[in-house]
Design an enzyme around this catalytic site. Structure first.
Site, PDB file in Angstrom:
ATOM      1  N   ASN A 108      66.178 -12.379  12.963  1.00 13.40           N
ATOM      2  CA  ASN A 108      66.923 -11.585  12.184  1.00 13.40           C
ATOM      3  C   ASN A 108      68.234 -10.842  13.109  1.00 13.40           C
ATOM      4  OD1 ASN A 108      67.878  -9.648  10.265  1.00 13.40           O
ATOM      5  ND2 ASN A 108      66.366  -7.997  10.838  1.00 13.40           N
ATOM      6  N   THR A 109      69.347 -10.748  12.676  1.00 12.86           N
ATOM      7  CA  THR A 109      70.467 -10.360  13.490  1.00 12.86           C
ATOM      8  C   THR A 109      70.691  -8.622  12.680  1.00 12.86           C
ATOM      9  OG1 THR A 109      72.578 -10.420  13.768  1.00 12.86           O
ATOM     10  CG2 THR A 109      71.879 -11.467  11.671  1.00 12.86           C
ATOM     11  N   HIS A 110      70.731  -8.078  13.800  1.00 13.42           N
ATOM     12  CA  HIS A 110      70.963  -6.393  13.702  1.00 13.42           C
ATOM     13  C   HIS A 110      72.260  -5.969  14.132  1.00 13.42           C
ATOM     14  CE1 HIS A 110      69.773  -2.201  12.877  1.00 13.42           C
ATOM     15  NE2 HIS A 110      69.710  -2.024  14.246  1.00 13.42           N
ATOM     16  N   ASP A 142      59.039  -9.176  13.955  1.00 15.91           N
ATOM     17  CA  ASP A 142      57.571  -8.802  13.989  1.00 15.91           C
ATOM     18  C   ASP A 142      57.528  -7.742  12.756  1.00 15.91           C
ATOM     19  OD1 ASP A 142      58.473  -6.387  14.773  1.00 15.91           O
ATOM     20  OD2 ASP A 142      57.784  -6.584  17.071  1.00 15.91           O
ATOM     21  N   GLY A 144      57.371  -4.728  12.848  1.00 16.46           N
ATOM     22  CA  GLY A 144      58.009  -3.530  12.788  1.00 16.46           C
ATOM     23  C   GLY A 144      59.582  -3.460  12.484  1.00 16.46           C
ATOM     24  N   ASP A 146      63.166  -3.803  13.561  1.00 17.66           N
ATOM     25  CA  ASP A 146      64.108  -4.210  14.430  1.00 17.66           C
ATOM     26  C   ASP A 146      63.529  -4.263  15.834  1.00 17.66           C
ATOM     27  OD1 ASP A 146      65.975  -4.752  12.346  1.00 17.66           O
ATOM     28  OD2 ASP A 146      66.547  -2.539  12.291  1.00 17.66           O
TER      29      ASP A 146
END
Ligand code: GRF
Length: 201
Positions: A108-110, A142, A144, A146
């Site tokens: 994922n990119t945050h 995972d 959580g 981020d």
């Protein structure tokens, strides 16, 4: 064989577009085999259609429970046999079924430097806090928000004149480069995770 990417989006899809363009070069080592979304009528889906990539929509509200949505999304993505699932501006948390099926293969990119400013308002939270540097983080998802092992980060300055939009726009330029470069390396070189440390190659 190029790595098979399934990309999930919820909005404009500029990160997706960067991946689609990179993948036109066979030496990139990855191809986008499908694009999924949690809502209709978004630019991200239009970009995929224009590129001739199959799309699908699975909306949480169409299911009797979040669990059923999770199972259906998982089965839909699995049918495309991805090597890697890329969440690129996907504004839903994937569930336990999804993470169980694709363990260690969902990234994922945050738009913030994790572990700072998790959640859906990273650029606004960074601006409000007054940090001088922020950026984007690519991480392995995972359970959580981020919190997963960090694969790559890119930094940008926060300018005195910034508002949320100008800051997010600057982050997204750095984010797209980081995403394209790093996903290509993951595809070509593989990666391992030991004690949260992600090593490529
Ligand atoms: C990105 O900054 C992503 O990190 C965040 O939303 C933005 C999506 O941009 N969650 P786009 O849809 O790829 O243009």
């Amino acid at each position: 064989m190029p790595s098979r990417l399934v990309v999930l989006v919820s909005g404009a899809g500029t990160n997706l577009q960067a991946l689609l363009e990179a993948a036109e070069d066979p030496s990139y080592g990855a191809q986008v085999v499908a694009v999924g979304a949690d809502r209709d009528d978004i630019e991200g889906l239009a970009r995929a259609e224009k590129a001739g990539v199959p799309t699908f929509v699975r909306k949480v509200g169409d299911f009797t429970s979040r669990g059923h949505w999770d199972i259906t999304l998982t089965d839909t993505v699995a049918a495309f046999e991805p090597d890697l699932v890329v969440l690129a501006g996907f504004m839903k948390l994937v569930g336990p079924e999804f993470l169980g099926r694709f363990t260690g293969r969902v990234v994922n990119t945050h738009p913030a430097l994790c572990p700072a400013f998790p959640g859906t308002s990273g650029p606004a939270d960074a601006l409000a806090y007054g940090v001088k540097v922020t950026g984007a983080t690519l991480f392995v998802v995972d359970e959580g928000v981020d919190t997963g092992p960090i694969i790559a980060q890119a930094t940008v300055p926060v300018e005195d004149t910034d508002d949320v939009e100008s800051l997010h726009d600057r982050i997204k330029v750095a984010e797209r480069s980081m995403l394209v470069e790093t996903v290509g390396r993951l595809a070509r070189e593989g990666f391992t995770i030991t004690d949260r440390k992600v090593r490529i190659g």
